[in-house]
Design an enzyme around this catalytic site. Structure first.
Site, PDB file in Angstrom:
ATOM      1  N   SER A   1      -1.479  11.488   3.909  1.00 50.20           N
ATOM      2  CA  SER A   1      -1.672  10.117   4.159  1.00 50.20           C
ATOM      3  C   SER A   1      -1.839   9.967   6.015  1.00 50.20           C
ATOM      4  O   SER A   1      -2.702   8.918   6.295  1.00 50.20           O
ATOM      5  CB  SER A   1      -0.413   9.173   3.892  1.00 50.20           C
ATOM      6  OG  SER A   1       0.723  10.126   5.434  1.00 50.20           O
TER       7      SER A   1
ATOM      8  N   ARG B   1     -13.026   0.323   3.452  1.00 53.49           N
ATOM      9  CA  ARG B   1     -11.835  -0.420   3.138  1.00 53.49           C
ATOM     10  C   ARG B   1     -10.988  -0.614   4.726  1.00 53.49           C
ATOM     11  O   ARG B   1     -11.260   0.742   4.910  1.00 53.49           O
ATOM     12  CB  ARG B   1     -10.814  -0.494   2.075  1.00 53.49           C
ATOM     13  CG  ARG B   1      -9.763  -1.848   2.763  1.00 53.49           C
ATOM     14  CD  ARG B   1      -8.325  -0.359   3.122  1.00 53.49           C
ATOM     15  NE  ARG B   1      -6.981  -1.257   3.069  1.00 53.49           N
ATOM     16  CZ  ARG B   1      -5.610  -0.912   3.674  1.00 53.49           C
ATOM     17  NH1 ARG B   1      -5.891   0.523   3.625  1.00 53.49           N
ATOM     18  NH2 ARG B   1      -5.307  -1.305   3.383  1.00 53.49           N
ATOM     19  N   VAL B   2     -10.537  -1.245   5.801  1.00 52.27           N
ATOM     20  CA  VAL B   2      -9.870  -0.856   6.932  1.00 52.27           C
ATOM     21  C   VAL B   2      -8.573  -1.604   6.798  1.00 52.27           C
ATOM     22  O   VAL B   2      -8.603  -3.013   6.444  1.00 52.27           O
ATOM     23  CB  VAL B   2     -10.103  -1.366   8.322  1.00 52.27           C
ATOM     24  CG1 VAL B   2      -9.585  -1.163   9.241  1.00 52.27           C
ATOM     25  CG2 VAL B   2     -12.001  -0.464   8.129  1.00 52.27           C
ATOM     26  N   GLY B   3      -7.283  -0.554   6.901  1.00 56.06           N
ATOM     27  CA  GLY B   3      -6.053  -1.537   6.938  1.00 56.06           C
ATOM     28  C   GLY B   3      -5.811  -2.279   8.443  1.00 56.06           C
ATOM     29  O   GLY B   3      -6.395  -2.355   9.381  1.00 56.06           O
ATOM     30  N   ASP B   4      -4.569  -2.551   8.320  1.00 54.21           N
ATOM     31  CA  ASP B   4      -4.294  -2.589   9.480  1.00 54.21           C
ATOM     32  C   ASP B   4      -3.751  -1.674  10.665  1.00 54.21           C
ATOM     33  O   ASP B   4      -3.113  -2.399  11.925  1.00 54.21           O
ATOM     34  CB  ASP B   4      -2.339  -3.400   9.258  1.00 54.21           C
ATOM     35  CG  ASP B   4      -1.752  -2.262   9.221  1.00 54.21           C
ATOM     36  OD1 ASP B   4      -1.784  -1.730   7.668  1.00 54.21           O
ATOM     37  OD2 ASP B   4      -0.272  -2.141   8.966  1.00 54.21           O
TER      38      ASP B   4
ATOM     39  N   THR C   1       1.594   5.539   6.927  1.00 59.21           N
ATOM     40  CA  THR C   1       0.500   5.902   8.001  1.00 59.21           C
ATOM     41  C   THR C   1       1.893   6.128   9.168  1.00 59.21           C
ATOM     42  O   THR C   1       3.068   6.389   8.684  1.00 59.21           O
ATOM     43  CB  THR C   1       0.071   4.472   8.790  1.00 59.21           C
ATOM     44  OG1 THR C   1      -0.762   4.008   7.680  1.00 59.21           O
ATOM     45  CG2 THR C   1      -0.192   3.929  10.197  1.00 59.21           C
TER      46      THR C   1
ATOM     47  N   THR D   1      -4.100   6.434  10.929  1.00 57.21           N
ATOM     48  CA  THR D   1      -3.531   6.679   9.007  1.00 57.21           C
ATOM     49  C   THR D   1      -4.737   6.510   8.709  1.00 57.21           C
ATOM     50  O   THR D   1      -6.284   7.416   9.025  1.00 57.21           O
ATOM     51  CB  THR D   1      -3.447   5.425   8.369  1.00 57.21           C
ATOM     52  OG1 THR D   1      -2.956   5.742   7.495  1.00 57.21           O
ATOM     53  CG2 THR D   1      -4.526   4.375   8.740  1.00 57.21           C
TER      54      THR D   1
ATOM     55  N   THR E   1       3.743  -0.562   9.212  1.00 63.09           N
ATOM     56  CA  THR E   1       3.386   0.732   7.595  1.00 63.09           C
ATOM     57  C   THR E   1       3.350  -0.336   6.396  1.00 63.09           C
ATOM     58  O   THR E   1       4.311  -0.762   6.646  1.00 63.09           O
ATOM     59  CB  THR E   1       4.299   2.468   7.712  1.00 63.09           C
ATOM     60  OG1 THR E   1       3.141   3.027   6.799  1.00 63.09           O
ATOM     61  CG2 THR E   1       5.810   1.690   7.382  1.00 63.09           C
ATOM     62  N   GLY E   2       2.562   0.331   5.898  1.00 65.87           N
ATOM     63  CA  GLY E   2       2.758  -0.168   4.327  1.00 65.87           C
ATOM     64  C   GLY E   2       0.988  -1.044   3.982  1.00 65.87           C
ATOM     65  O   GLY E   2       0.660  -0.558   4.677  1.00 65.87           O
ATOM     66  N   HIS E   3       1.258  -1.916   3.906  1.00 62.79           N
ATOM     67  CA  HIS E   3       0.496  -3.076   3.037  1.00 62.79           C
ATOM     68  C   HIS E   3      -0.625  -3.513   4.122  1.00 62.79           C
ATOM     69  O   HIS E   3       0.145  -4.851   4.543  1.00 62.79           O
ATOM     70  CB  HIS E   3       0.616  -4.005   1.709  1.00 62.79           C
ATOM     71  CG  HIS E   3       1.335  -3.123   0.686  1.00 62.79           C
ATOM     72  ND1 HIS E   3       2.451  -2.881   0.340  1.00 62.79           N
ATOM     73  CD2 HIS E   3       0.728  -2.334  -0.693  1.00 62.79           C
ATOM     74  CE1 HIS E   3       2.520  -2.080  -0.127  1.00 62.79           C
ATOM     75  NE2 HIS E   3       1.805  -2.303  -1.396  1.00 62.79           N
ATOM     76  N   GLY E   4      -1.739  -2.852   4.043  1.00 60.12           N
ATOM     77  CA  GLY E   4      -2.356  -3.710   5.876  1.00 60.12           C
ATOM     78  C   GLY E   4      -2.668  -4.760   5.927  1.00 60.12           C
ATOM     79  O   GLY E   4      -2.814  -5.523   6.264  1.00 60.12           O
TER      80      GLY E   4
HETATM   81  N1  ASP Z   1      -1.368   0.616   6.460  1.00 55.87           N
HETATM   82  C1  ASP Z   1      -1.754   1.052   5.330  1.00 55.87           C
HETATM   83  C2  ASP Z   1      -3.134   0.898   5.516  1.00 55.87           C
HETATM   84  O1  ASP Z   1      -2.744  -0.196   5.142  1.00 55.87           O
HETATM   85  C3  ASP Z   1      -1.201   2.142   4.933  1.00 55.87           C
HETATM   86  C4  ASP Z   1       0.193   2.168   5.203  1.00 55.87           C
HETATM   87  O2  ASP Z   1       0.691   2.931   6.373  1.00 55.87           O
HETATM   88  O3  ASP Z   1       1.282   3.350   4.271  1.00 55.87           O
HETATM   89  O4  ASP Z   1      -4.328   1.415   5.890  1.00 55.87           O
END
Ligand code: ASP
Length: 324
Positions: A81, A212-215, A184, A202, A235-238
């Site tokens: 990841s 796609r780019v997250g947070d 992440t 990440t 971390t998590g749902h960007g």
């Molecule tokens: N935050 C990351 C993203 O959305 C993924 C993660 O931290 O699990 O790309």
């Protein structure tokens, strides 16, 4: 070891909303303090912290510490990841995002970067060697090669390849973020001189849309560091973190006097409020260090872990959470 996958399995979603007053709490982490101190997301943060500690314990800078710390995870060939060994996007490409920030507001970021082992060092290069904050894709790669002298590289991670092959069988286009398919490393630190820095890197959401780019590489979302407020990463749902400018929100709450734990919890509650009808599919976790060196952390669901290193602590903690 609590892995993200185990977290998913252990996460029992209770349908409907749960009043915050009755939400479960795990063993407390509060009142952990240190200077120097380094805190990272997830279990893999522990070894990364130890790497960072080599610098922090010899009075090195928080900036060097967080860069070196997360590099360890970026180059881990078994990691699914973070870094080039991470799970690819829908088209089979691992694309990487990272950012780095100092307490004085200096920052750099790279998004949608391919074939470069250490996105965090490219982000640092953007911060130190360009007038910009963010470089993307091809341009970021050219900068890494031409200006920073990095090589184009590929890591073959059989597990990531296997998982991609499995995914291809159905190739389901489901733009919902599934809590099984991301992770992440976010690392925040205060050094012996009281200076703050943070790094976040990440491979993003597995099997994401190409591009796609997250947070994680977004300053204010995945990371925010301010010498007048403290340091925060997520971390998590960007997408959900970006929508609430999560790390900046936590930092502002700390600036206004809230404890790091309460600030992380408030940000998590904001995610919850927006997404409560679909919260079983949403995990977000924040970690923060206040100006006093106090640690706070909070996740939407049970299972969010983070690692802390000080001169007396080297431990993985279970983050408090809103939903069992
Ligand atoms: N935050 C990351 C993203 O959305 C993924 C993660 O931290 O699990 O790309």
């Amino acid at each position: 070891m609590t892995t993200r996958r185990n977290f998913i399995k252990n996460t029992a979603f209770i349908a409907g909303s749960i009043p915050f007053m009755s939400l479960a709490e795990t063993r407390t982490n509060s009142k952990i303090k240190g200077k120097p101190i380094v805190v990272s997301t997830w279990d893999f943060g522990k070894v990364a912290n130890q790497e960072a500690w080599k610098i922090l314990s010899s009075r090195g800078s928080a900036l060097d510490a967080v860069e070196k710390g997360v590099m360890l995870v970026e180059s881990d060939p078994t990691q699914m990841s973070v870094g080039l060994a991470g799970l690819p996007d829908r088209d089979g490409h691992p694309t990487l995002d990272a950012c780095i920030m100092k307490g004085n507001g200096d920052c750099g970021s790279v998004v949608f970067l391919e074939h470069i082992m250490h996105p965090i060092s490219v982000a640092r290069g953007v911060m130190e060697k360009t007038p910009h904050v963010m470089l993307a894709g091809e341009g970021a790669q050219q900068f890494a090669i031409n200006t920073l002298g990095m090589k184009k590289e590929t890591i073959i991670n059989p597990k990531s390849q296997e998982a991609y092959k499995e995914w291809l069988k159905k190739s389901e286009y489901a733009p919902i973020i599934n809590i099984e398919n991301h992770d992440t490393i976010g690392m925040i630190a205060m050094d012996a001189n009281g200076l703050f820095a943070g790094a976040c890197t990440t491979s993003g959401l597995a099997f994401k849309m190409h591009g796609r780019v997250g947070d994680s590489p977004i300053i204010g979302a995945g990371l925010f560091v301010d010498e007048d407020a403290g340091a925060v990463t997520s971390t998590g749902h960007g997408e959900e973190v970006i929508r609430i400018a999560g790390s900046h929100l936590v930092a502002e709450l700390m600036r206004n006097g809230m404890s790091p734990e309460k600030a992380c919890k408030t940000a998590v509650e904001r995610v919850y409020k927006r997404k409560k009808d679909n919260i079983k599919n949403i995990q977000v976790g924040f970690i923060a260090i206040s100006l006093e060196g106090e640690v706070g952390a909070y996740g939407v669901h049970k299972g969010f872990t983070y690692s802390v290193k000080t001169d007396s602590i080297d431990e993985i903690f279970q983050g408090k959470f809103l939903i069992e």
